[in-house]
Design a protein around this motif. Sequence first.
Motif, PDB file in Angstrom:
ATOM      1  N   LYS A 123      45.509  40.789  38.074  1.00  0.00           N
ATOM      2  CA  LYS A 123      44.453  40.554  36.871  1.00  0.00           C
ATOM      3  C   LYS A 123      44.724  39.139  36.736  1.00  0.00           C
ATOM      4  O   LYS A 123      43.589  38.330  36.828  1.00  0.00           O
ATOM      5  CB  LYS A 123      44.717  41.134  35.714  1.00  0.00           C
ATOM      6  CG  LYS A 123      43.657  40.668  34.542  1.00  0.00           C
ATOM      7  CD  LYS A 123      43.827  41.498  33.333  1.00  0.00           C
ATOM      8  CE  LYS A 123      42.810  41.169  32.077  1.00  0.00           C
ATOM      9  NZ  LYS A 123      42.230  39.741  32.225  1.00  0.00           N
ATOM     10  N   GLU A 124      45.807  38.474  36.527  1.00  0.00           N
ATOM     11  CA  GLU A 124      45.905  36.891  36.415  1.00  0.00           C
ATOM     12  C   GLU A 124      45.677  36.219  37.616  1.00  0.00           C
ATOM     13  O   GLU A 124      44.873  35.301  37.471  1.00  0.00           O
ATOM     14  CB  GLU A 124      47.523  36.658  36.395  1.00  0.00           C
ATOM     15  CG  GLU A 124      48.216  36.985  34.851  1.00  0.00           C
ATOM     16  CD  GLU A 124      49.537  36.609  34.995  1.00  0.00           C
ATOM     17  OE1 GLU A 124      50.125  35.638  35.150  1.00  0.00           O
ATOM     18  OE2 GLU A 124      50.316  37.745  34.591  1.00  0.00           O
ATOM     19  N   LEU A 125      46.166  36.776  38.884  1.00  0.00           N
ATOM     20  CA  LEU A 125      45.485  36.050  40.183  1.00  0.00           C
ATOM     21  C   LEU A 125      43.961  36.082  40.271  1.00  0.00           C
ATOM     22  O   LEU A 125      43.499  35.083  40.357  1.00  0.00           O
ATOM     23  CB  LEU A 125      46.162  36.777  41.199  1.00  0.00           C
ATOM     24  CG  LEU A 125      45.697  36.258  42.731  1.00  0.00           C
ATOM     25  CD1 LEU A 125      46.585  34.805  42.823  1.00  0.00           C
ATOM     26  CD2 LEU A 125      46.593  37.090  43.631  1.00  0.00           C
ATOM     27  N   LEU A 126      43.342  37.227  40.120  1.00  0.00           N
ATOM     28  CA  LEU A 126      41.896  37.013  40.105  1.00  0.00           C
ATOM     29  C   LEU A 126      41.251  36.379  39.021  1.00  0.00           C
ATOM     30  O   LEU A 126      40.254  35.747  39.421  1.00  0.00           O
ATOM     31  CB  LEU A 126      41.463  38.671  40.012  1.00  0.00           C
ATOM     32  CG  LEU A 126      41.721  39.469  41.159  1.00  0.00           C
ATOM     33  CD1 LEU A 126      41.318  40.792  41.011  1.00  0.00           C
ATOM     34  CD2 LEU A 126      41.083  38.810  42.447  1.00  0.00           C
ATOM     35  N   ASP A 127      42.006  36.111  37.852  1.00  0.00           N
ATOM     36  CA  ASP A 127      41.267  35.236  36.756  1.00  0.00           C
ATOM     37  C   ASP A 127      41.518  33.898  37.157  1.00  0.00           C
ATOM     38  O   ASP A 127      40.672  32.944  37.088  1.00  0.00           O
ATOM     39  CB  ASP A 127      42.036  35.550  35.582  1.00  0.00           C
ATOM     40  CG  ASP A 127      41.619  36.724  34.549  1.00  0.00           C
ATOM     41  OD1 ASP A 127      40.512  37.430  35.120  1.00  0.00           O
ATOM     42  OD2 ASP A 127      42.457  37.127  33.745  1.00  0.00           O
ATOM     43  N   THR A 128      42.579  33.493  37.831  1.00  0.00           N
ATOM     44  CA  THR A 128      42.865  32.185  38.219  1.00  0.00           C
ATOM     45  C   THR A 128      41.836  31.799  39.476  1.00  0.00           C
ATOM     46  O   THR A 128      41.438  30.664  39.758  1.00  0.00           O
ATOM     47  CB  THR A 128      44.378  32.057  38.879  1.00  0.00           C
ATOM     48  OG1 THR A 128      45.236  32.363  37.790  1.00  0.00           O
ATOM     49  CG2 THR A 128      44.670  30.766  39.342  1.00  0.00           C
ATOM     50  N   VAL A 129      41.778  32.725  40.563  1.00  0.00           N
ATOM     51  CA  VAL A 129      40.865  32.579  41.597  1.00  0.00           C
ATOM     52  C   VAL A 129      39.296  32.396  41.168  1.00  0.00           C
ATOM     53  O   VAL A 129      38.540  31.306  41.674  1.00  0.00           O
ATOM     54  CB  VAL A 129      40.883  33.479  42.641  1.00  0.00           C
ATOM     55  CG1 VAL A 129      40.174  33.339  43.662  1.00  0.00           C
ATOM     56  CG2 VAL A 129      42.379  33.410  43.187  1.00  0.00           C
ATOM     57  N   ALA A 131      38.438  31.528  37.863  1.00  0.00           N
ATOM     58  CA  ALA A 131      37.968  30.506  37.151  1.00  0.00           C
ATOM     59  C   ALA A 131      37.084  29.294  37.469  1.00  0.00           C
ATOM     60  O   ALA A 131      37.254  29.008  38.814  1.00  0.00           O
ATOM     61  CB  ALA A 131      39.396  29.969  36.487  1.00  0.00           C
ATOM     62  N   PRO A 132      36.186  28.971  36.590  1.00  0.00           N
ATOM     63  CA  PRO A 132      35.491  27.671  36.861  1.00  0.00           C
ATOM     64  C   PRO A 132      35.992  26.527  37.260  1.00  0.00           C
ATOM     65  O   PRO A 132      37.311  26.244  36.781  1.00  0.00           O
ATOM     66  CB  PRO A 132      34.761  27.496  35.932  1.00  0.00           C
ATOM     67  CG  PRO A 132      35.041  28.200  34.784  1.00  0.00           C
ATOM     68  CD  PRO A 132      35.880  29.263  35.384  1.00  0.00           C
TER      69      PRO A 132
END
Length: 132
Positions: A123-129, A131-132
Amino acid sequence: MQALVLLLCIGALLGHSSCQNPASPPEEGSPDPDSTGALVEEEDPFFKVPVNKLAAAVSNFGYDLYRVRSSTSPTTNVLLSPLSVATALSALSLGAEQRTESIIHRALYYDLISSPDIHGTYKELLDTVTAP
């Protein structure tokens, strides 16, 4: 047809990872074993952050997947998304039995990540990837 090719590649990769011999003797130039016989490795601060561990695992999986896919037809171009395939396999492991989950985790190089952290870290990695 593309789904079949993807499944065959994943099957070949899983078969390849389960055939590796983890009990092989240490290579020359590798860290010396300690008194218990386990290899002693130098601590890397990069691998203290779970997102970095997951990114490294997905990267290693991607290299393996590319090698397997490109070896079947060396003259063709190969385009794949290791993060997408690893995310799908990781989601698949949620409903898998213990043995299947273990095989999937071994193929995805999750040995550095504790099991409860995997999906939260995704979840953290996908949010980071994303992110705008």
